[in-house]
Design an enzyme around this catalytic site. Structure first.
Site, PDB file in Angstrom:
ATOM      1  N   GLU A 214       0.820  -1.230   0.000  1.00 53.67           N
ATOM      2  CA  GLU A 214       0.000   0.000   0.000  1.00 53.67           C
ATOM      3  C   GLU A 214       0.851   1.276   0.000  1.00 53.67           C
ATOM      4  OE1 GLU A 214      -2.733  -0.570   3.264  1.00 53.67           O
ATOM      5  OE2 GLU A 214      -3.628  -2.327   2.319  1.00 53.67           O
TER       6      GLU A 214
ATOM      7  N   GLU B  71      -6.063 -10.287  -2.314  1.00 49.81           N
ATOM      8  CA  GLU B  71      -6.810 -10.210  -1.046  1.00 49.81           C
ATOM      9  C   GLU B  71      -8.311 -10.029  -1.286  1.00 49.81           C
ATOM     10  OE1 GLU B  71      -5.209  -7.266   1.612  1.00 49.81           O
ATOM     11  OE2 GLU B  71      -3.148  -7.666   1.031  1.00 49.81           O
TER      12      GLU B  71
HETATM   13  C1  XIL Z   1      -5.706  -6.752   7.739  1.00 43.03           C
HETATM   14  C2  XIL Z   1      -6.071  -8.019   8.506  1.00 43.03           C
HETATM   15  O1  XIL Z   1      -7.101  -8.718   7.807  1.00 43.03           O
HETATM   16  C3  XIL Z   1      -6.523  -7.643   9.919  1.00 43.03           C
HETATM   17  O2  XIL Z   1      -6.765  -8.838  10.652  1.00 43.03           O
HETATM   18  C4  XIL Z   1      -5.444  -6.819  10.588  1.00 43.03           C
HETATM   19  O3  XIL Z   1      -5.931  -6.421  11.847  1.00 43.03           O
HETATM   20  C5  XIL Z   1      -5.120  -5.584   9.739  1.00 43.03           C
HETATM   21  O4  XIL Z   1      -4.715  -5.984   8.418  1.00 43.03           O
HETATM   22  N1  XIL Z   1      -4.744  -4.780   3.152  1.00 43.03           N
HETATM   23  C6  XIL Z   1      -3.727  -5.584   3.537  1.00 43.03           C
HETATM   24  C7  XIL Z   1      -3.874  -6.529   4.647  1.00 43.03           C
HETATM   25  O5  XIL Z   1      -2.691  -5.647   2.851  1.00 43.03           O
HETATM   26  O6  XIL Z   1      -2.648  -6.783   5.322  1.00 43.03           O
HETATM   27  C8  XIL Z   1      -4.932  -6.047   5.621  1.00 43.03           C
HETATM   28  O7  XIL Z   1      -5.163  -7.132   6.502  1.00 43.03           O
HETATM   29  C9  XIL Z   1      -6.209  -5.682   4.883  1.00 43.03           C
HETATM   30  C10 XIL Z   1      -5.951  -4.588   3.908  1.00 43.03           C
END
Ligand code: XIL
Length: 372
Positions: free
Chosen positions: A178, A285
């Site tokens: 990100e 994701e």
């Molecule tokens: C999120 C997880 O799902 C949560 O459990 C944690 O508390 C925070 O991170 N983009 C990403 C992931 O790259 O690492 C994030 O995951 C969601 C958004």
């Protein structure tokens, strides 16, 4: 077409098949009649056992992944679902600095090792997520006494420790997660960019990861690329610059966290745009919120659109050139496991319901894979 895997049960409900032993001696006529009745149902009586849904990984010519948490893998139902359907695992958070780096600067790998061991036992790839993330600025780095060790040296040490530990099992890493600002108007400010400069953070992190595992595919990864054109443009400009600078970028991550109201075709257009670089793509994701876009009022419509989006995403991914199909990953197993539930308990973003049963979103992916 909505396929309910319960529907794969015998098409003749048990009530219509009298399987209890007849009172009279079994006649030849009765045996013939029974055989004909069973043949009419197309299957031997399974005594109402449902036909299990096909393993997703058996239907896809590319890795199908999910994210997991180590403690959940101790639940046999959860572990069974993860092992049955997926060929790649991403640690939801236990391979992030927020878990690994301790306040004193030491590292803990217990849960990451547990996930890696599960993946190894089940013949699954591990995907490393994530080395640098603006959202993780642990004390161990923020308080670094640079008179003793340089910040850059500490970061190289961390990346080397993480990547070399899973060398040979981790197929790739999100090296920087990100990096683009939410509104797309530039790159995020972070501890890493403040200490090493915007381009410097990429150079240090990617080169350290490359040195630690020459075979791992090294990714940059971001989200909302489907719904924010400015963010997609900035992300693509960054990728161009990284490649021009000779950073060992080996793949592009597109998180695909979206919601039911996302316009049909947006995912397809985004994957096509990113694929233009010729690099492997990780749809990394995916989840589709059924409430974020305000569709809760009409849940049935939200879930119909949600299933269509999963179908579109897998079709668009499967349409990529084979060498660019790195993996298709959903962000969680059952709805109850989704991080989105914390925001809204009504959300149902994933492929399996709370009981681990496949949903229409699962069927949409199966249908799309079978139609190829
Ligand atoms: C999120 C997880 O799902 C949560 O459990 C944690 O508390 C925070 O991170 N983009 C990403 C992931 O790259 O690492 C994030 O995951 C969601 C958004």
């Amino acid at each position: 077409m909505k396929r309910d895997y319960e529907g794969d049960r015998l098409s003749c409900p048990k009530g219509q098949l009298n399987l209890s032993p007849p009172a009279a001696p079994v006649s030849r006529r009765l045996i013939l009649a029974s055989g004909l009745a069973l043949a009419a149902c197309g299957r031997e009586p399974a005594l109402s056992q449902p036909i299990p849904e096909p393993p997703l990984k058996s239907l896809a010519p590319f890795p199908i992944g999910t994210c997991v948490r180590a403690p959940d893998l101790e639940d046999p139902a959860y572990a069974g679902l993860a092992a049955r359907h997926f060929s790649q695992l991403t640690a939801e958070w236990e391979m992030k600095m927020e878990y690994v780096v301790q306040p004193d600067g030491s590292f803990r790998f217990d849960r990451a090792d547990a996930i890696a061991a599960f993946a190894r036992r089940n013949g699954q790839r591990l995907f490393g997520h994530t080395l640098l993330w603006y959202a993780n600025e642990p004390e161990g780095f923020a308080r670094l006494d640079e008179s003793r060790q340089s910040f850059e040296g500490a970061l190289r040490n961390y990346v080397t420790a993480m990547v070399s530990r899973y060398r040979g099992l981790a197929s790739g890493w999100d090296v920087i997660n990100e990096p683009v600002m939410e509104n797309g108007e530039g790159l995020r400010d972070s501890l890493w960019s403040r200490k090493l400069g915007q381009t410097g953070q990429f150079k240090v992190a990617f080169e350290a990861a490359r040195a630690a595992d020459p075979a791992a595919v090294l990714f940059v990864n971001d989200y909302h690329l489907e719904s924010r054109p400015a963010k997609l443009r900035t992300y693509m400009t960054l990728i161009e610059q990284l490649l021009k600078d000779g950073v060992p970028l080996g793949g592009i991550g597109c998180q695909t966290h979206c919601w039911s109201e996302l316009a049909p075709g947006a995912i397809t257009a985004t994957l096509k745009a990113l694929a233009g670089f010729g690099l492997p793509i990780h749809l990394s994701e995916m989840d589709v919120s059924t409430v974020q876009g305000g569709m809760l009022a009409n849940r049935a419509e939200a879930e119909r659109r949600q299933a269509r989006l999963y179908g579109e995403a897998i079709e668009a991914f499967a349409a990529l050139p084979e060498r660019q199909q790195f993996a298709f990953t959903v962000w969680g197993l059952r709805d109850r496991d989704s991080w989105l539930k914390r925001e809204n308990a009504q959300d149902r973003p994933l492929l399996f319901d709370d009981a681990g049963r496949p949903k229409p979103t699962f069927a949409a992916i199966v249908d799309a894979l079978r139609a190829r």
